[in-house]
Design an enzyme around this catalytic site. Structure first.
Site, PDB file in Angstrom:
ATOM      1  N   THR A 108       1.005  -8.628  -3.423  1.00 18.22           N
ATOM      2  CA  THR A 108      -0.268  -7.952  -3.719  1.00 18.22           C
ATOM      3  C   THR A 108      -0.302  -7.684  -5.225  1.00 18.22           C
ATOM      4  OG1 THR A 108       0.748  -5.855  -3.035  1.00 18.22           O
ATOM      5  CG2 THR A 108      -0.690  -6.956  -1.452  1.00 18.22           C
ATOM      6  N   LYS A 133       8.081  -8.034  -0.426  1.00 20.71           N
ATOM      7  CA  LYS A 133       7.045  -7.719  -1.392  1.00 20.71           C
ATOM      8  C   LYS A 133       7.090  -6.221  -1.673  1.00 20.71           C
ATOM      9  CE  LYS A 133       2.925  -6.781  -0.847  1.00 20.71           C
ATOM     10  NZ  LYS A 133       3.058  -5.317  -1.072  1.00 20.71           N
ATOM     11  N   THR A 160      10.111  -0.869   2.059  1.00 18.82           N
ATOM     12  CA  THR A 160       9.970  -2.257   1.691  1.00 18.82           C
ATOM     13  C   THR A 160       8.558  -2.731   1.504  1.00 18.82           C
ATOM     14  OG1 THR A 160       9.831  -2.814   3.993  1.00 18.82           O
ATOM     15  CG2 THR A 160      11.977  -2.996   2.963  1.00 18.82           C
ATOM     16  N   ASN A 171      -3.644   1.632 -10.732  1.00 16.85           N
ATOM     17  CA  ASN A 171      -3.964   2.375  -9.517  1.00 16.85           C
ATOM     18  C   ASN A 171      -5.225   3.212  -9.610  1.00 16.85           C
ATOM     19  OD1 ASN A 171      -1.899   1.913  -7.365  1.00 16.85           O
ATOM     20  ND2 ASN A 171      -0.599   2.229  -9.167  1.00 16.85           N
ATOM     21  N   THR A 225     -11.697  -1.305  -6.088  1.00 14.27           N
ATOM     22  CA  THR A 225     -13.021  -1.661  -6.609  1.00 14.27           C
ATOM     23  C   THR A 225     -13.021  -3.019  -7.296  1.00 14.27           C
ATOM     24  OG1 THR A 225     -12.464  -0.392  -8.572  1.00 14.27           O
ATOM     25  CG2 THR A 225     -13.778   0.686  -6.892  1.00 14.27           C
TER      26      THR A 225
END
Lengths: 410, 410
Positions: free
Chosen positions: A160, A186, A197, A405, A410
Site C-alpha cells: 500500500t 507488507k 504485520t 497520513n 482523499t
C-alpha cells in the site's frame, strides 16, 4: 525461543520470495482497486492441501477477511491451501455485505483453483469503511495466472504505502532433505505490537505437525512482527498465514526435537528479517531503530520496555533529528509496565554509554550523536534487575509521515 | 463527578490567574536557565499555611522535584504554603545530586518567605538528564518579588514549548462568602493520560477539609488533565498542586454536602478549561479534538475508548488533513481495552453521522469534511452497549510537531 546455536544451521536464499519453497505458486495483477492502477489483487497457493496456521489482529473491529479466515482455520482443523489477497480496500467496517464479499472472493478463488472454498483464506488491506469493488474482483480473479516464479509479483501487489516489497527466504537441511521457507510481508502504517504485520505470508515445504505449526508461528510472531511499531495503531486487518505443504519429503517436525528447534530458528530468522524491513520502511521513515532491553526482571517486562521505547513519539522525533536526548528513552521505559529501579538503569546509543545508575555519564553529545548518523540506530537499555531481554524495532517520526497520513483517503 | 446542575453556580473571573483567589502572591524572572533568556524561575505562595493536595506522574523515572514534593505532602499531613518552579530543566535522571538540588531550591525559597522548607513544594520542567544550573537558581530566588498581581508573570515563567500562557479563574458563593479558584498550567509535549498536566497550580481561598481536597483533586484530575493527550508520552515531571488558604472566611467544605459538590463542579470547570487550552496548544497543533464516547458498558471502557481515539497517530494525522477517514476512529476504539460490539457502534463527526451499526452511513465525504474545518473538531462514538460516557481532548499531528521535537535538546 532463544537462539542458542552459535552457528546458524540455515542459509539465505538469494532473491527469495513467497514461492521459494517447492510447490508454491502465485499470481498478481492490477484489478483497478488501487486508484494508482498498480497491482492490487493476487492469489498465493500451494500445489496441495497444507498444514496451516494463522495469527490475526486483536482489534475489536476485525475486517471481514479476518473474521472469515480465522473461522475457516478453526473449522478446517488447521488445513488450508491458498490465500486470495488485495490491496487498496481493507473490507473493514462493511458489515454483513463485507462478509458476503469476502466469502465470494474465496469462492471465486476456489473455482479458479479447483479446490474447496474451505481451504481458501482471504487477506485485504487498504482503506476502511468503503465497500469492496466486487465487479473488479470478479473480473480480476479469473485472469490471474499462477506461476512458481511470480513470488515477487505477489509481494508488489500487497503493497500500500510500502516503498519496496518485503521478501525473505532461507533453506536448511532436515533429515537429509533440503527444506525451504519463503515469505513476504507488507507494512507500513497502522503498525504496532499485537500482530503488527498488516499482512504476512509464509510458505514452507517442510512437513509440520499441526500443533507444532500453530505454537511455533505464535511464538515467532510474538518475538518478531509483534515487536515492531510504526505509529502505535493496530490495524483491523493484520493477518499472518503459514502454509506447510510437505513437498520437501522431509520427516514431520513435532515439538521438542532438535530438528524442530532448527526449523523454528530459521523461521524466526525469516520473520526477524521481514520485521526489520517493515520497520525500516515505516511510513515516512528514514531510520530503523533497534532497541535491546537487557537486565529486565521478566520477559514480559523486557518486551514492554522495548516496545515503549520504539513507540514513543518523542524518541522517534529525536531519532529523526539525530538528537541524543536520552532522557526521552528513560521516560518511555518509565511509562511502560516494566519494573524499574531508576538508580540501576543504564543506557547506550550505539556503542556509547550515555547513562549509568539512572544518570548521565557526561559523555560528549557529539560522541553520542555520531552513533545516530546511520540508517540503523541501536539503543540498549539495561534495567539491572534480572536476566530477561527483548528486542523491538521501530523507525523515526518524520514530517513525511504526517504528510502521508494527513490525506490518505482523499 | 457528574455536573447535574443545569445552571452553573459559578462565574468566570475575567483575566483570571493563579493569584485570583485572596491571599496568593507570585513572582517570576529570567534566571538564565532557558537559553532563550525568557522567564524561567518563580515562586507561587499563599499568605498562610494551606490545606494542600497533589497528584504526580506515575512515570517510574520520577524527577527529583516529584520525589521531594510527594514525600513532603505525605509527611506534612496535607499542609503546604508555596511552590518554587522553573522551566528549562526538568531535574530528572540526575540521581542524588538532583534530589539535593531540589532540596536546596526549597530551602532557598523557605528562607526568602520566612517559612519552613517542609511547606515548600518544587516543580521543574524542561530537558531531562542535565544537572540543574544551581548557581543561577541561587542568584535568582532572592531576587524574586512576590505580588498578588503577578499571576500572569508566573504563567509565562512555566512555559516551555507552550505558545501561550494557560490560566483560568472562577468565583462562587459558599455560605454567603465569595470563594475563588485561580489556576495555571503548562503543556504541551510529553502529554498523555495519567497525570497529563506537566505542571498545574490551583489556588483557592476556600476552606477545604483535607480529605475532601485530596479526593476531589484526584477525581477532577482524572476527568480533565488525565483525559488529554498530545503525543502519548507521560512526562517524568507531571505535577498538580492544589493550595487552599481558607482566607475567604467561608465555612469548611467536606465531602457529601451540596456546597462541596458545587465547589467540585467549579474546580472541574477550571480544570476542563485548562485541559482544553493545553490540548489546543499541543506541540505543533492547529486543531483541538474533543472526543465524546457514549453508550459504553462501563466508565472505564468509556475512558479507555475516548483516550484511544485522541491518542491515535492516524486519527491525529487525518484531523490535520481535515480528512473524514472515520475507519481510523473505529480502529482506534477497537485497539482499546473497551468492550466493543462492532455491529452496534455509531460515529459522528460534528453533527454528521458517518457510521451506524458499525458500517458507513454513506454520507457525502464533503459533508463530513465540512465538520472538520474549524479550530475545534468534535467526534462522538456511541458504543451502543450501556450508559457510561467519557470525554477526552487531543490535537492534530502536524509537520510542526515533528520539526519541534526533532531537535529539542540541541
Amino acid at each position: 525461543m532463544t537462539v542458542t546455536s552459535t552457528a546458524r544451521s540455515f542459509r539465505t536464499i538469494a532473491d527469495g520470495s513467497v514461492t521459494s519453497a517447492r510447490g508454491f505458486r502465485a499470481g498478481a495483477l492490477a484489478a483497478g482497486i488501487k486508484a494508482s492502477g498498480k497491482p492490487d489483487l493476487g492469489i498465493w497457493t500451494a500445489d496441495c492441501e497444507c498444514v496451516a496456521a494463522g495469527t490475526f489482529t486483536p482489534n475489536k473491529f476485525p475486517a471481514a477477511p479476518v473474521i472469515l479466515s480465522r473461522a475457516r482455520l478453526a473449522a478446517s482443523d488447521s488445513r488450508a491451501q491458498a490465500v486470495v489477497f488485495n490491496a487498496g480496500n481493507a473490507n473493514a467496517c462493511n458489515g454483513q455485505q463485507g462478509l458476503a464479499d469476502a466469502q465470494e472472493m474465496s469462492r471465486l478463488t476456489a473455482d479458479q483453483l479447483g479446490i474447496s472454498p474451505d481451504l481458501v483464506m482471504v487477506a485485504s488491506t487498504g482503506i476502511i469503511g468503503v465497500p469492496m469493488p466486487m465487479d473488479r474482483i470478479r473480473q480480476g480473479i479469473p485472469r490471474l495466472v499462477l506461476r512458481p516464479d511470480a513470488g515477487h509479483d505477489a509481494a508488489r501487489a500487497i503493497m500500500t504505502t510500502d516503498t519496496k516489497p518485503k521478501e525473505c527466504a532461507v533453506a536448511l537441511e532436515i533429515g537429509g532433505r533440503e527444506v525451504r521457507i519463503g515469505a513476504m510481508t507488507k507494512g507500513v502504517g497502522m503498525i504496532h505490537p499485537n500482530m503488527a504485520t498488516m499482512l504476512a505470508f509464509i510458505g514452507t515445504d517442510a512437513n509440520l505437525d499441526k500443533a507444532f505449526a500453530r505454537t511455533t508461528l505464535k511464538r515467532v510472531v510474538d518475538r518478531t512482527f509483534n515487536m515492531i511499531t510504526v505509529d502505535g495503531d493496530t490495524s483491523t486487518n493484520d493477518s499472518c498465514f503459514l502454509l506447510a505443504n510437505g513437498l520437501s519429503g522431509a520427516p514431520t517436525l513435532e515439538a521438542s526435537s532438535a530438528d524442530a528447534e532448527r526449523f523454528a530458528e530459521a523461521l524466526e530468522a525469516v520473520c526477524t528479517d521481514l520485521a526489520r524491513q517493515m520497520a525500516a520502511d515505516g511510513e515516512g521513515a528514514s531510520k530503523l531503530l533497534e532497541v535491546n532491553v537487557t537486565g529486565a526482571a521478566s520477559d514480559a517486562d523486557a518486551r514492554a520496555a522495548a516496545r515503549a521505547v520504539v513507540g514513543s513519539s518523542l524518541v522517534k522525533a529525536a531519532l529523526h533529528g539525530e538528537d541524543p536526548n536520552w532522557g526521552r528513552v528513560f521516560a518511555a521505559v518509565g511509562n511502560s509496565t516494566a519494573q524499574v529501579d531508576a538508580s540501576r538503569a543504564a543506557l547506550w546509543i550505539g556503542s556509547v554509554q550515555v547513562a549509568r545508575d539512572g544518570i548521565g555519564t557526561g559523555v560528549a553529545k557529539d560522541a553520542a550523536r555520531a552513533q545516530m548518523r546511520g540508517a540503523t540506530v541501536q539503543v540498549r537499555v539495561d534495567l539491572g534487575l534480572g536476566d530477561s531481554s527483548a528486542r523491538a524495532w521501530g523507525c523515526d517520526l518524520t514530517e513525511a509521515y504526517v504528510v502521508e497520513n494527513s490525506a490518505y483517503s482523499t
